[in-house]
Design an enzyme around this catalytic site. Structure first.
Site, PDB file in Angstrom:
ATOM      1  N   LYS A  81       2.709  13.933   2.603  1.00 38.16           N
ATOM      2  CA  LYS A  81       4.020  13.629   1.989  1.00 38.16           C
ATOM      3  C   LYS A  81       4.206  14.557   0.789  1.00 38.16           C
ATOM      4  CE  LYS A  81       4.785   8.632   2.819  1.00 38.16           C
ATOM      5  NZ  LYS A  81       5.025   7.341   2.140  1.00 38.16           N
ATOM      6  N   LYS A  87      -1.523  12.031   3.143  1.00 38.82           N
ATOM      7  CA  LYS A  87      -0.360  11.466   3.852  1.00 38.82           C
ATOM      8  C   LYS A  87       0.649  12.538   4.246  1.00 38.82           C
ATOM      9  CE  LYS A  87       0.067   7.743   0.692  1.00 38.82           C
ATOM     10  NZ  LYS A  87       0.864   6.606   0.186  1.00 38.82           N
TER      11      LYS A  87
HETATM   12  N1  C2G Z   1       8.536  -0.678   2.028  1.00 37.60           N
HETATM   13  C1  C2G Z   1       9.320  -1.747   2.454  1.00 37.60           C
HETATM   14  N2  C2G Z   1      10.524  -1.506   3.009  1.00 37.60           N
HETATM   15  C2  C2G Z   1      10.987  -0.245   3.142  1.00 37.60           C
HETATM   16  C3  C2G Z   1      10.208   0.847   2.700  1.00 37.60           C
HETATM   17  C4  C2G Z   1       8.971   0.601   2.130  1.00 37.60           C
HETATM   18  O1  C2G Z   1       8.902  -2.919   2.336  1.00 37.60           O
HETATM   19  N3  C2G Z   1      12.216  -0.056   3.708  1.00 37.60           N
HETATM   20  C5  C2G Z   1       7.222  -0.967   1.431  1.00 37.60           C
HETATM   21  C6  C2G Z   1       6.067  -0.371   2.235  1.00 37.60           C
HETATM   22  O2  C2G Z   1       5.727  -1.220   3.327  1.00 37.60           O
HETATM   23  C7  C2G Z   1       4.977  -0.306   1.169  1.00 37.60           C
HETATM   24  C8  C2G Z   1       5.781  -0.021  -0.118  1.00 37.60           C
HETATM   25  O3  C2G Z   1       7.150  -0.386   0.154  1.00 37.60           O
HETATM   26  O4  C2G Z   1       4.350  -1.573   1.041  1.00 37.60           O
HETATM   27  C9  C2G Z   1       5.735   1.436  -0.521  1.00 37.60           C
HETATM   28  O5  C2G Z   1       6.168   2.209   0.579  1.00 37.60           O
HETATM   29  P1  C2G Z   1       5.673   3.752   0.659  1.00 37.60           P
HETATM   30  O6  C2G Z   1       5.948   4.415  -0.626  1.00 37.60           O
HETATM   31  O7  C2G Z   1       6.177   4.319   1.950  1.00 37.60           O
HETATM   32  O8  C2G Z   1       4.100   3.538   0.751  1.00 37.60           O
HETATM   33  P2  C2G Z   1       3.104   4.061   1.867  1.00 37.60           P
HETATM   34  O9  C2G Z   1       3.299   5.498   2.109  1.00 37.60           O
HETATM   35  O10 C2G Z   1       3.190   3.127   2.995  1.00 37.60           O
HETATM   36  O11 C2G Z   1       1.712   3.943   1.072  1.00 37.60           O
HETATM   37  O12 C2G Z   1      -2.880   2.907   0.612  1.00 37.60           O
HETATM   38  C10 C2G Z   1      -1.619   2.440   1.062  1.00 37.60           C
HETATM   39  C11 C2G Z   1      -0.579   3.531   0.985  1.00 37.60           C
HETATM   40  O13 C2G Z   1      -0.588   4.164  -0.278  1.00 37.60           O
HETATM   41  C12 C2G Z   1       0.805   2.932   1.279  1.00 37.60           C
END
Ligand code: C2G
Length: 132
Positions: free
Chosen positions: A47, A45
């Protein structure tokens, strides 16, 4: 006992994450969070997390909605996780809408939950870096 799973990085844990976790738990009785490892975050990712896996896991384990934290080490572990952990429902934010529909073939309900629009780890970092 309805078992729910969700996946994510959850770095700089914020109320958007908590909103997601709360609604995911509302889908059942037991919530598993598959937390992206530092390696998975960087390699898959691009990240770079502020908090390490262990620190992010400790934060999530303190959240009342979370029952178990497991590592997310690959994109394709979902198909086996849902059987290994006897999952009924997969939840994730709707920024992933449609990406994980294939889990329905494994007999799992797939639920995309609306994101909390105004907050993100990226924005927090930008604000703290003097763009306030
Ligand atoms: N999320 C949310 N609202 C936000 C930020 C994040 O609802 N303002 C949700 C995302 O949609 C996700 C969860 O919180 O369901 C975690 O977000 P991230 O840590 O950004 O996860 P991500 O990088 O999308 O990883 O295999 C799937 C991936 O690992 C998802």
């Amino acid at each position: 006992m309805k078992r729910v799973i969700t996946y994510g990085t959850f770095d700089l844990l914020h109320y958007g994450h908590i909103n997601l976790l709360r609604r995911a738990k509302e889908q059942g009785d037991y919530l598993i969070v598959a937390l992206s490892t530092d390696e998975f975050n960087w390699e898959q990712k691009q990240k770079k997390c502020y908090f390490s896996y262990d620190q992010r896991a400790a934060l999530l384990e303190a959240v009342r909605y979370v029952d178990l934290v497991i590592p997310e080490q690959s994109w394709d572990q979902k198909r086996t996780d849902v059987h290994e952990y006897h999952i009924d429902t997969f939840c994730i934010g709707d920024d992933w809408e449609g990406e994980f529909d294939f889990l329905r073939e494994e007999g799992v309900e797939v639920v995309y939950l609306p994101r909390t629009p105004e907050v993100s780890t990226t924005q927090i970092k930008a604000d703290l870096n003097g763009n306030l």
